[in-house]
Design an enzyme around this catalytic site. Structure first.
Site, PDB file in Angstrom:
ATOM      1  N   CYS A  54       0.840  -1.218   0.000  1.00 37.42           N
ATOM      2  CA  CYS A  54       0.000   0.000   0.000  1.00 37.42           C
ATOM      3  C   CYS A  54       0.866   1.254   0.000  1.00 37.42           C
ATOM      4  O   CYS A  54       1.894   1.327   0.667  1.00 37.42           O
ATOM      5  CB  CYS A  54      -0.911  -0.032   1.229  1.00 37.42           C
ATOM      6  SG  CYS A  54      -2.050   1.357   1.297  1.00 37.42           S
ATOM      7  N   CYS A  58       0.563   4.648   7.050  1.00 44.60           N
ATOM      8  CA  CYS A  58      -0.061   4.497   8.377  1.00 44.60           C
ATOM      9  C   CYS A  58       0.903   3.773   9.326  1.00 44.60           C
ATOM     10  O   CYS A  58       1.318   2.640   9.044  1.00 44.60           O
ATOM     11  CB  CYS A  58      -1.370   3.725   8.248  1.00 44.60           C
ATOM     12  SG  CYS A  58      -2.407   4.346   6.898  1.00 44.60           S
ATOM     13  N   CYS A  61       0.443   0.032  10.386  1.00 45.55           N
ATOM     14  CA  CYS A  61       0.005  -0.992   9.422  1.00 45.55           C
ATOM     15  C   CYS A  61       1.140  -1.812   8.828  1.00 45.55           C
ATOM     16  O   CYS A  61       2.141  -1.275   8.342  1.00 45.55           O
ATOM     17  CB  CYS A  61      -0.807  -0.338   8.310  1.00 45.55           C
ATOM     18  SG  CYS A  61      -1.587  -1.572   7.244  1.00 45.55           S
ATOM     19  N   CYS A  98     -16.491  -9.359   5.739  1.00 50.65           N
ATOM     20  CA  CYS A  98     -15.847  -8.065   5.485  1.00 50.65           C
ATOM     21  C   CYS A  98     -14.630  -8.248   4.590  1.00 50.65           C
ATOM     22  O   CYS A  98     -13.735  -9.033   4.906  1.00 50.65           O
ATOM     23  CB  CYS A  98     -15.376  -7.440   6.790  1.00 50.65           C
ATOM     24  SG  CYS A  98     -16.650  -7.330   8.028  1.00 50.65           S
ATOM     25  N   CYS A 129     -19.535  -6.269   3.941  1.00 50.83           N
ATOM     26  CA  CYS A 129     -18.836  -5.052   4.354  1.00 50.83           C
ATOM     27  C   CYS A 129     -17.559  -4.969   3.534  1.00 50.83           C
ATOM     28  O   CYS A 129     -16.982  -6.006   3.199  1.00 50.83           O
ATOM     29  CB  CYS A 129     -18.501  -5.138   5.846  1.00 50.83           C
ATOM     30  SG  CYS A 129     -17.575  -3.697   6.437  1.00 50.83           S
ATOM     31  N   CYS A 189     -19.440   1.792   9.208  1.00 50.16           N
ATOM     32  CA  CYS A 189     -18.643   1.096  10.212  1.00 50.16           C
ATOM     33  C   CYS A 189     -17.416   1.975  10.427  1.00 50.16           C
ATOM     34  O   CYS A 189     -16.585   2.112   9.525  1.00 50.16           O
ATOM     35  CB  CYS A 189     -18.249  -0.288   9.698  1.00 50.16           C
ATOM     36  SG  CYS A 189     -17.101  -1.146  10.799  1.00 50.16           S
ATOM     37  N   ARG A 261     -17.674  -3.114  18.383  1.00 50.01           N
ATOM     38  CA  ARG A 261     -16.934  -4.349  18.087  1.00 50.01           C
ATOM     39  C   ARG A 261     -15.587  -4.382  18.797  1.00 50.01           C
ATOM     40  O   ARG A 261     -14.756  -3.490  18.638  1.00 50.01           O
ATOM     41  CB  ARG A 261     -16.729  -4.515  16.574  1.00 50.01           C
ATOM     42  CG  ARG A 261     -16.039  -5.839  16.247  1.00 50.01           C
ATOM     43  CD  ARG A 261     -15.975  -6.144  14.745  1.00 50.01           C
ATOM     44  NE  ARG A 261     -17.264  -6.012  14.136  1.00 50.01           N
ATOM     45  CZ  ARG A 261     -17.517  -5.260  13.075  1.00 50.01           C
ATOM     46  NH1 ARG A 261     -16.547  -4.601  12.492  1.00 50.01           N
ATOM     47  NH2 ARG A 261     -18.724  -5.180  12.588  1.00 50.01           N
TER      48      ARG A 261
HETATM   49  N1  SAM Z   1      -6.674   0.487   3.313  1.00 51.45           N
HETATM   50  C1  SAM Z   1      -7.943   0.743   3.868  1.00 51.45           C
HETATM   51  C2  SAM Z   1      -7.927   1.825   4.924  1.00 51.45           C
HETATM   52  O1  SAM Z   1      -6.892   2.097   5.491  1.00 51.45           O
HETATM   53  O2  SAM Z   1      -8.997   2.376   5.176  1.00 51.45           O
HETATM   54  C3  SAM Z   1      -8.634  -0.485   4.426  1.00 51.45           C
HETATM   55  C4  SAM Z   1      -7.808  -1.506   5.162  1.00 51.45           C
HETATM   56  S1  SAM Z   1      -7.059  -0.950   6.690  1.00 51.45           S
HETATM   57  C5  SAM Z   1      -5.977  -2.275   7.081  1.00 51.45           C
HETATM   58  C6  SAM Z   1      -8.425  -1.039   7.823  1.00 51.45           C
HETATM   59  C7  SAM Z   1      -8.193  -0.671   9.260  1.00 51.45           C
HETATM   60  O3  SAM Z   1      -7.461  -1.695   9.916  1.00 51.45           O
HETATM   61  C8  SAM Z   1      -7.394   0.566   9.553  1.00 51.45           C
HETATM   62  O4  SAM Z   1      -8.123   1.736   9.409  1.00 51.45           O
HETATM   63  C9  SAM Z   1      -7.011   0.346  11.015  1.00 51.45           C
HETATM   64  O5  SAM Z   1      -7.986   0.881  11.867  1.00 51.45           O
HETATM   65  C10 SAM Z   1      -6.987  -1.170  11.137  1.00 51.45           C
HETATM   66  N2  SAM Z   1      -5.624  -1.664  11.374  1.00 51.45           N
HETATM   67  C11 SAM Z   1      -4.649  -1.765  10.473  1.00 51.45           C
HETATM   68  N3  SAM Z   1      -3.527  -2.245  11.025  1.00 51.45           N
HETATM   69  C12 SAM Z   1      -3.805  -2.447  12.337  1.00 51.45           C
HETATM   70  C13 SAM Z   1      -3.050  -2.926  13.431  1.00 51.45           C
HETATM   71  N4  SAM Z   1      -1.781  -3.277  13.298  1.00 51.45           N
HETATM   72  N5  SAM Z   1      -3.649  -3.013  14.643  1.00 51.45           N
HETATM   73  C14 SAM Z   1      -4.934  -2.639  14.777  1.00 51.45           C
HETATM   74  N6  SAM Z   1      -5.701  -2.190  13.767  1.00 51.45           N
HETATM   75  C15 SAM Z   1      -5.146  -2.081  12.561  1.00 51.45           C
HETATM   76 FE1  SF4 Z   2      -2.787   1.125   3.458  1.00 50.48          FE
HETATM   77 FE2  SF4 Z   2      -2.656  -0.073   5.814  1.00 50.48          FE
HETATM   78 FE3  SF4 Z   2      -3.013   2.529   5.721  1.00 50.48          FE
HETATM   79 FE4  SF4 Z   2      -5.005   0.889   4.917  1.00 50.48          FE
HETATM   80  S1  SF4 Z   2      -4.174   1.084   6.979  1.00 50.48           S
HETATM   81  S2  SF4 Z   2      -4.281   2.737   3.883  1.00 50.48           S
HETATM   82  S3  SF4 Z   2      -3.784  -0.789   4.059  1.00 50.48           S
HETATM   83  S4  SF4 Z   2      -1.183   1.410   4.992  1.00 50.48           S
END
Ligand code: SAM
Ligand code: SF4
Ligand code: DTB
Length: 314
Positions: A54, A58, A61, A98, A129, A189, A261
């Site tokens: 990606c 973040c 992530c 989801c 979802c 959500c 949740r």
């Molecule tokens: N890429 C899209 C986004 O960021 O909206 C969808 C997938 S993203 C992985 C969805 C959510 O997963 C993120 O907004 C975050 O809240 C959660 N998430 C991601 N990595 C995480 C982690 N290591 N621990 C807890 N929640 C996590």
């Molecule tokens: Fe990309 Fe992870 Fe951020 Fe979603 S949470 S936008 S998958 S880096």
């Protein structure tokens, strides 16, 4: 508070967090029982339909191309693979499926593939979802048309701290997508992650921001940071589990009719902490042995816990 004019103030939410633990849980239980059967739990199963690589940064992530993690990039799953996972989820007892994708935002070609997945999963009798990142004009409507029930898009942290966690987009970008989702008639959500080194005050701000959305999100995932080696937030001081329970209680009290949740992080929680989360008003979980790239308790283990607690699934 569910009208556009009545808003939660941060200091009101902060004083919920500061209540003696028993008083906070009692209030949360009362609100929960006024709005839900306290012994029923909703189960959602997650599948990663496109993993890793990606472009966003973040800090939590595992799937950001900018972090050196052990996650292997995978192209989009085929519709057959998604259907196999959805059938298994249904057989296991999940009511919602989801689909998550590691995108900043979907291209039209990607969206066309996801729309097919949504329609196929829905025809199995599951709620659907998707969480695909930021949406452009008209994309939420297309997903609705394809049969999508919920769109997940988290605020992730409080507005003030957002820039410390993500630099490739802003908090307002999240809000804009949430508005598009709501305007398209999709269920929202929207939740956040805690345990990212924030103060209790920022947790109160984050809950206030979630609760002041109008209408309130139908589903509120509260994630505990899953620390992934190679991400900037790896090594953050662990959050006290009782503080997680307090956050669930604050979400329940401020968002009485939402499904709260207990989301990521259950793999690191013992049964007692999870039971306290249910007592604090959590009535939904991610169910199945994987989240997106990290583990989750085995379905059998959850079923054993529900039996011990006398809980039934929805
Ligand atoms: N890429 C899209 C986004 O960021 O909206 C969808 C997938 S993203 C992985 C969805 C959510 O997963 C993120 O907004 C975050 O809240 C959660 N998430 C991601 N990595 C995480 C982690 N290591 N621990 C807890 N929640 C996590
Ligand atoms: Fe990309 Fe992870 Fe951020 Fe979603 S949470 S936008 S998958 S880096
Ligand atoms: C949400 O709030 N949590 C889920 C779902 N929405 C998409 C994701 C949790 C991801 C946990 C880390 C991982 O498995 O990569």
């Amino acid at each position: 508070m569910t009208s556009r004019l009545e808003k939660w103030q941060v200091d009101q939410v902060a004083s919920l967090f500061d209540l003696p633990f028993s008083d906070l849980l009692y209030r949360a239980q009362c609100v929960h029982r006024e709005n839900f059967d306290p012994n029923k739990i909703q189960l959602s199963t997650l599948v990663s339909i496109k993993t890793g690589g990606c472009s966003e940064d973040c800090g939590y992530c595992s799937q950001s191309a900018r972090h050196d993690t052990a996650v292997e990039n995978q192209p989009m799953l085929s519709i057959e693979e998604v259907l196999t996972a959805a059938k298994a989820a249904k057989e296991n007892g999940a009511s919602r499926f989801c689909m998550g994708a590691a995108w900043r935002s979907p291209k039209q070609r990607d969206l066309d593939a996801v729309k097919e997945m949504v329609s196929a999963v829905r025809s199995l009798g599951l709620e659907t979802c998707a969480t695909l990142g930021m949406l452009k004009e008209g994309q939420a409507e297309q997903l609705k048309e394809a049969g999508l029930d919920y769109y997940n898009h988290n605020i992730d942290t409080s507005r003030d701290r957002y820039g410390e966690i993500v630099s490739t987009r802003g908090y307002e970008d999240r809000v804009e997508t949430l508005e598009k989702v709501r305007n398209a008639g999709l269920n929202v959500c929207c939740g956040a992650i805690i345990g990212m080194g924030e103060s209790r005050q920022s947790r109160a701000e984050m809950i206030t921001e979630l609760a002041n959305q109008f209408p309130q999100p139908e589903s509120v995932p509260i994630n505990s940071l899953v620390q992934v080696e190679g991400t900037p937030l790896y090594g953050t001081e662990q959050l006290d589990p009782l503080e997680f329970v307090r956050t669930i209680a604050a979400a329940r009290i401020t968002m009485p009719k939402s499904y709260v949740r207990l989301s990521a992080g259950r793999g690191e929680m013992n049964d007692s902490t999870q039971a306290l989360c249910y007592l604090a008003g959590a009535n939904s979980i991610f169910y199945g042995d994987r989240l997106l790239t990290t583990g989750n308790p085995e379905a059998d283990k959850d079923r054993t816990l529900f039996a011990k607690l006398g809980m039934q699934t929805m």
